[in-house]
Design a protein around this motif. Structure first.
Motif, mmCIF file in Angstrom:
data_model
loop_
_atom_site.group_PDB
_atom_site.id
_atom_site.type_symbol
_atom_site.label_atom_id
_atom_site.label_comp_id
_atom_site.label_asym_id
_atom_site.label_seq_id
_atom_site.Cartn_x
_atom_site.Cartn_y
_atom_site.Cartn_z
ATOM 1 N N UNK A 292 0.864 -1.174 0.000
ATOM 2 C CA UNK A 292 0.000 0.000 0.000
ATOM 3 C C UNK A 292 0.891 1.211 0.000
ATOM 4 N N UNK A 293 0.938 1.924 -1.066
ATOM 5 C CA UNK A 293 1.775 3.110 -1.128
ATOM 6 C C UNK A 293 0.947 4.376 -1.216
ATOM 7 N N UNK A 294 -0.342 4.281 -0.947
ATOM 8 C CA UNK A 294 -1.180 5.471 -0.955
ATOM 9 C C UNK A 294 -0.797 6.348 0.224
ATOM 10 N N UNK A 295 -0.643 7.637 -0.047
ATOM 11 C CA UNK A 295 -0.269 8.569 1.013
ATOM 12 C C UNK A 295 -1.414 8.724 1.996
ATOM 13 N N UNK A 296 -1.079 9.131 3.199
ATOM 14 C CA UNK A 296 -2.092 9.430 4.197
ATOM 15 C C UNK A 296 -2.776 10.726 3.805
ATOM 16 N N UNK A 297 -3.262 11.474 4.755
ATOM 17 C CA UNK A 297 -3.970 12.708 4.439
ATOM 18 C C UNK A 297 -3.073 13.924 4.637
ATOM 19 N N UNK A 298 -1.937 13.939 3.945
ATOM 20 C CA UNK A 298 -1.044 15.084 3.976
ATOM 21 C C UNK A 298 0.114 14.908 4.947
ATOM 22 N N UNK A 299 0.977 15.923 5.001
ATOM 23 C CA UNK A 299 2.131 15.848 5.899
ATOM 24 C C UNK A 299 1.707 15.665 7.355
ATOM 25 N N UNK A 300 2.377 14.776 8.034
ATOM 26 C CA UNK A 300 2.089 14.535 9.448
ATOM 27 C C UNK A 300 0.813 13.749 9.710
ATOM 28 N N UNK A 301 0.296 13.060 8.699
ATOM 29 C CA UNK A 301 -0.976 12.337 8.825
ATOM 30 C C UNK A 301 -0.973 11.315 9.960
ATOM 31 N N UNK A 302 0.176 10.793 10.335
ATOM 32 C CA UNK A 302 0.274 9.757 11.367
ATOM 33 C C UNK A 302 0.320 10.333 12.788
ATOM 34 N N UNK A 303 0.478 11.632 12.922
ATOM 35 C CA UNK A 303 0.722 12.253 14.228
ATOM 36 C C UNK A 303 -0.501 12.285 15.147
ATOM 37 N N UNK A 304 -1.658 11.930 14.647
ATOM 38 C CA UNK A 304 -2.847 11.900 15.502
ATOM 39 C C UNK A 304 -3.359 10.469 15.711
ATOM 40 N N UNK A 305 -2.605 9.481 15.254
ATOM 41 C CA UNK A 305 -3.042 8.087 15.359
ATOM 42 C C UNK A 305 -2.692 7.481 16.722
ATOM 43 N N UNK A 306 -3.550 6.608 17.227
ATOM 44 C CA UNK A 306 -3.284 5.971 18.519
ATOM 45 C C UNK A 306 -2.423 4.700 18.421
ATOM 46 N N UNK A 307 -2.054 4.280 17.215
ATOM 47 C CA UNK A 307 -1.338 3.023 17.003
ATOM 48 C C UNK A 307 0.010 2.997 17.733
ATOM 49 N N UNK A 308 0.378 1.802 18.150
ATOM 50 C CA UNK A 308 1.684 1.538 18.743
ATOM 51 C C UNK A 308 2.409 0.596 17.789
ATOM 52 N N UNK A 309 3.650 0.894 17.471
ATOM 53 C CA UNK A 309 4.424 0.015 16.596
ATOM 54 C C UNK A 309 4.582 -1.342 17.275
ATOM 55 N N UNK A 310 4.199 -2.390 16.572
ATOM 56 C CA UNK A 310 4.279 -3.748 17.125
ATOM 57 C C UNK A 310 5.703 -4.275 17.201
ATOM 58 N N UNK A 311 6.635 -3.576 16.593
ATOM 59 C CA UNK A 311 8.023 -4.019 16.603
ATOM 60 C C UNK A 311 8.832 -3.274 17.660
ATOM 61 N N UNK A 312 8.660 -1.953 17.728
ATOM 62 C CA UNK A 312 9.440 -1.153 18.679
ATOM 63 C C UNK A 312 8.682 -0.813 19.957
ATOM 64 N N UNK A 313 7.373 -1.029 19.971
ATOM 65 C CA UNK A 313 6.499 -0.658 21.096
ATOM 66 C C UNK A 313 6.495 0.852 21.340
ATOM 67 N N UNK A 314 6.724 1.618 20.282
ATOM 68 C CA UNK A 314 6.762 3.077 20.363
ATOM 69 C C UNK A 314 5.518 3.637 19.672
ATOM 70 N N UNK A 315 4.903 4.677 20.253
ATOM 71 C CA UNK A 315 3.708 5.261 19.618
ATOM 72 C C UNK A 315 4.019 5.807 18.222
ATOM 73 N N UNK A 316 3.238 5.408 17.249
ATOM 74 C CA UNK A 316 3.425 5.846 15.869
ATOM 75 C C UNK A 316 3.339 7.363 15.768
ATOM 76 N N UNK A 317 2.460 7.986 16.536
ATOM 77 C CA UNK A 317 2.268 9.443 16.449
ATOM 78 C C UNK A 317 3.509 10.224 16.865
ATOM 79 N N UNK A 318 4.431 9.580 17.596
ATOM 80 C CA UNK A 318 5.643 10.255 18.037
ATOM 81 C C UNK A 318 6.820 10.059 17.081
ATOM 82 N N UNK A 319 6.630 9.285 16.026
ATOM 83 C CA UNK A 319 7.704 9.103 15.046
ATOM 84 C C UNK A 319 7.928 10.415 14.303
ATOM 85 N N UNK A 320 9.193 10.788 14.061
ATOM 86 C CA UNK A 320 9.473 12.019 13.332
ATOM 87 C C UNK A 320 9.360 11.863 11.814
ATOM 88 N N UNK A 321 9.003 10.670 11.367
ATOM 89 C CA UNK A 321 8.851 10.356 9.949
ATOM 90 C C UNK A 321 7.651 9.426 9.810
#
Length: 167
Positions: free
Chosen positions: A17-46
């Motif tokens: 799936x290479x469809x973009x999200x809804x613009x720059x920073x689209x992931x910054x409001x998501x509640x997801x936690x990375x299943x590999x690093x256990x780090x909140x996706x919204x806190x990723x700088x990329x």
């Protein structure tokens, strides 16, 4: 431009799936936690890497947003080419390489590591060991930075970067 780098891994087990999200920073409001690093996706700088897991009997693949850099660094340092216990295919490896390049996350390319391993020369083994060693150090730094961010409870919009160190 960082908001435009979206990747996914594909093959029979995963769908791309290479469809973009809804613009720059689209992931910054998501509640997801990375299943590999256990780090909140919204806190990723990329942007996260979009992993689409296909399960038997399911009509649509399940989407997991993961820290693609963490996955690549983990694979290089552990030399286990898998995600969630499933071996990575060449198309998945290429998608991760593209993601790392588009997001400007360093010189860590899984396909290059495999190429070096397959060459089998003294020089290629040395280059591979250097790449794996740098990846392991970078992974340690990434884990530390993520731990500090979690302990500090940094706000969602806070921009951060990795400490300067040789890639």
């Amino acid at each position: 431009a960082r908001g435009s780098c979206v990747g996914g891994i594909g093959a029979s087990r995963f769908a791309v799936r290479c469809a973009a999200g809804s613009g720059p920073g689209w992931w910054k409001s998501l509640p997801d936690i990375c299943s590999i690093s256990s780090f909140p996706v919204r806190l990723l700088p990329f942007p996260p890497f979009k992993l689409h897991l296909r399960t038997e009997g399911a009509r649509k693949p399940a989407v997991r947003l993961i820290d693609g850099s963490f996955l690549v660094l983990t694979v290089l340092s552990s030399w286990r080419f898998e995600a969630f216990g499933v071996p990575l295919s060449m198309s998945e490896i290429e998608a991760l390489d593209t993601y790392m390049k588009r997001c400007k996350l360093g010189p860590y390319r899984l396909s290059r590591a495999l190429e070096l391993a397959n060459l089998g020369t003294v020089a290629s083994r040395q280059e591979l060991e250097a790449l794996r060693s740098r990846a392991a150090r970078r992974l340690d730094v990434l884990r530390h930075v993520q731990q500090v961010r979690l302990e500090r409870g940094e706000p969602e919009g806070h921009e951060w970067s990795m400490p300067n160190m040789p890639m």
